[in-house]
Enzyme design. Structure first.
Site, PDB file in Angstrom:
ATOM      1  N   LYS A 107     -49.309 -43.858  75.599  1.00 43.96           N
ATOM      2  CA  LYS A 107     -48.073 -43.398  76.256  1.00 43.96           C
ATOM      3  C   LYS A 107     -46.948 -44.430  76.167  1.00 43.96           C
ATOM      4  O   LYS A 107     -45.776 -44.087  76.115  1.00 43.96           O
ATOM      5  CB  LYS A 107     -48.345 -43.048  77.715  1.00 43.96           C
ATOM      6  CG  LYS A 107     -49.089 -41.728  77.866  1.00 43.96           C
ATOM      7  CD  LYS A 107     -49.085 -41.252  79.311  1.00 43.96           C
ATOM      8  CE  LYS A 107     -49.559 -39.810  79.410  1.00 43.96           C
ATOM      9  NZ  LYS A 107     -51.023 -39.685  79.159  1.00 43.96           N
ATOM     10  N   SER A 109     -57.187 -42.546  72.434  1.00 48.21           N
ATOM     11  CA  SER A 109     -55.833 -42.533  73.006  1.00 48.21           C
ATOM     12  C   SER A 109     -55.687 -43.455  74.207  1.00 48.21           C
ATOM     13  O   SER A 109     -54.591 -43.937  74.491  1.00 48.21           O
ATOM     14  CB  SER A 109     -55.442 -41.099  73.392  1.00 48.21           C
ATOM     15  OG  SER A 109     -56.413 -40.528  74.253  1.00 48.21           O
ATOM     16  N   GLU A 163     -40.944 -36.989  84.861  1.00 48.22           N
ATOM     17  CA  GLU A 163     -41.906 -36.164  85.583  1.00 48.22           C
ATOM     18  C   GLU A 163     -43.285 -36.789  85.397  1.00 48.22           C
ATOM     19  O   GLU A 163     -43.527 -37.490  84.432  1.00 48.22           O
ATOM     20  CB  GLU A 163     -41.924 -34.750  84.993  1.00 48.22           C
ATOM     21  CG  GLU A 163     -42.848 -34.545  83.777  1.00 48.22           C
ATOM     22  CD  GLU A 163     -42.487 -35.339  82.524  1.00 48.22           C
ATOM     23  OE1 GLU A 163     -41.328 -35.817  82.425  1.00 48.22           O
ATOM     24  OE2 GLU A 163     -43.360 -35.517  81.649  1.00 48.22           O
TER      25      GLU A 163
HETATM   26  C1  LIG Z   1     -51.689 -38.468  78.780  1.00 51.89           C
HETATM   27  C2  LIG Z   1     -52.897 -38.725  77.950  1.00 51.89           C
HETATM   28  C3  LIG Z   1     -53.351 -37.811  76.982  1.00 51.89           C
HETATM   29  C4  LIG Z   1     -52.731 -36.453  76.783  1.00 51.89           C
HETATM   30  O1  LIG Z   1     -51.418 -36.423  76.362  1.00 51.89           O
HETATM   31  P1  LIG Z   1     -50.994 -36.042  74.884  1.00 51.89           P
HETATM   32  O2  LIG Z   1     -49.528 -35.886  74.978  1.00 51.89           O
HETATM   33  O3  LIG Z   1     -51.702 -34.788  74.483  1.00 51.89           O
HETATM   34  O4  LIG Z   1     -51.400 -37.174  74.009  1.00 51.89           O
HETATM   35  C5  LIG Z   1     -54.437 -38.157  76.202  1.00 51.89           C
HETATM   36  N1  LIG Z   1     -55.075 -39.336  76.360  1.00 51.89           N
HETATM   37  C6  LIG Z   1     -54.684 -40.240  77.287  1.00 51.89           C
HETATM   38  C7  LIG Z   1     -55.441 -41.509  77.412  1.00 51.89           C
HETATM   39  C8  LIG Z   1     -53.585 -39.966  78.106  1.00 51.89           C
HETATM   40  O5  LIG Z   1     -53.210 -40.869  79.019  1.00 51.89           O
END
Ligand SMILES: *Cc1c(COP(=O)(O)O)cnc(C)c1O
Length: 387
Positions: free
Chosen positions: A89, A370, A111
């Site tokens: 993020k 992610s 948001e």
């Molecule tokens: C917020 C988040 C997501 C989901 O958001 P996307 O916009 O689909 O990437 C996925 N993995 C993590 C670790 C997150 O914090």
């Protein structure tokens, strides 16, 4: 490379269905994004903070233990979990706040649902000394007390939104209303590859650093492109960032993984959500259906317009994973590689655990991690106790 045809449209998806007052503000934003995104000073400044503040580039780690255990393709993990604040993020919030600064904004609005985007936004606002207001549904505030505290620690203000169900949708509405009123000094920093144009295009631009790096890294390590790239999909920002630089390489399979209780792309139909067109889970009257995910970041009834088009065109493949499979993947990656993944990322890992054994030793699979799982450890503890 993009599947974007005319600005903001991916096939029938995307666009911007908003009132004229908001459209004016979005037009100004689009103009500034186009003006600065390729500007040398802007790019150098973003690179500087990616390197010095986020810790980029993130490693592309060969998961040797997991590869040996599964006995199929070679598995590489793109380690977005190692970024400052623990997920992808930060890539997007840094890009957008630098744009906000160029536009002369003094105040950032955002948001948040589960609170993670609120924390990321408050982080860069602290660093750049910007006033920061985070809109959050009253229900979400109750469930995410610790993230509310984190946001406040970072010096930002959380505004409770009590309208409707008091959740993410109402928080988005409140943030847009604030933007329309205060656009002369405020910038709305949106958290995923969703929303009206130009947000999906802009968020993808800043998240594409993931695949720009992974493509160079895999070519350097293996001398060839991967067979497949796998990422989890909530709104779709980490997935589109992981896919972006491979979209033109038709031989690279792009696989998005959703929770089986929030299968927007797998089972959704074209509809309108939060001011843009996408595949969405809706009832016959066109109202978004309630979703549920053990991973708060994936709990969203739609997904970005470019994913919707990748799905419809067949260029992208979208699959679902059950909660049990997610939990198993969370534990497997922890035990095999010493890496505790976020529950969101565990969806991508879970699909890899099923998919990789069907491939050969010549194949390579990149799994996007992610985020890190520290935030989820207590929740997993409780889930395991009930199992
Ligand atoms: C917020 C988040 C997501 C989901 O958001 P996307 O916009 O689909 O990437 C996925 N993995 C993590 C670790 C997150 O914090």
């Amino acid at each position: 490379m993009s599947t974007e045809q005319q600005a903001g449209y991916f096939g029938e998806f995307g666009g911007s269905q908003v009132p004229p007052s908001l459209q004016n503000v979005l037009d100004i934003l689009e103009e500034n994004f186009n003006r600065f995104k390729d500007d040398e000073d802007f790019k150098n400044e973003l690179d500087y903070y990616f390197r010095e503040y986020v810790g980029r580039q993130s490693p592309l780690y060969f998961a040797e233990n997991l590869t040996n255990r599964l006995g199929g393709a070679k598995i590489y993990l793109k380690r977005e979990d190692l970024n400052h604040t623990g997920s992808h993020k930060i890539n997007n919030v840094l890009g957008q706040i630098l744009l906000a600064k160029r536009m002369g904004a003094k105040r950032i609005i955002a948001e948040t649902g589960a609170g993670q985007h609120g924390v990321a936004t408050a982080t860069v606002c602290a660093m750049f000394n910007m006033e920061c207001v985070i809109y959050m549904g009253a229900e979400d505030i109750k469930r995410q007390a610790l993230n509310v505290f984190r946001i406040e620690l970072l010096g930002a203000k959380v505004v409770s939104v009590t309208e409707g169900q008091g959740r993410l949708k109402e928080a988005v509405d409140a943030a847009f209303a604030d933007l329309v009123e205060n656009y002369e000094n405020s910038f709305y920093l949106l958290g995923s590859a969703v929303g009206p144009h130009p947000f999906p295009t802009m968020v993808k631009h800043f998240q594409s650093v993931i695949s720009r790096e992974s493509r160079a890294q895999i070519l350097q390590k293996e001398g060839k492109l991967p067979t497949a790239v796998i990422a989890c999909v909530g709104g779709g920002s980490n997935a589109i960032g992981s896919f972006a630089e491979y979209i033109a390489d038709e031989d690279v399979r792009l696989i998005g993984v959703e929770p089986d209780q929030a299968p927007s792309l797998t089972e959704g139909t074209p509809g309108d959500l939060h001011g843009f067109r996408c595949l969405v889970l809706q009832d016959e009257a066109g109202n978004p259906q309630p979703t549920y995910s053990i991973a708060a970041g994936l709990d969203y009834p739609g997904a970005g317009p470019e994913h919707s088009q990748l799905k419809v065109s067949g260029r992208g493949e979208y699959v679902t994973i059950s909660n049990e499979e997610v939990l198993d993947a969370f534990m497997t990656l922890s035990k095999e590689e010493g890496i505790i993944p976020a529950l969101e990322s565990s969806h991508a890992v879970a699909y890899a655990l099923k998919f990789v054994p069907t491939l050969s030793k010549e194949d390579i699979v990149i799994v996007n991690i992610s985020g890190r799982g520290d935030k989820d450890v207590e929740q997993v503890y409780d889930m395991l106790a009930k199992r």
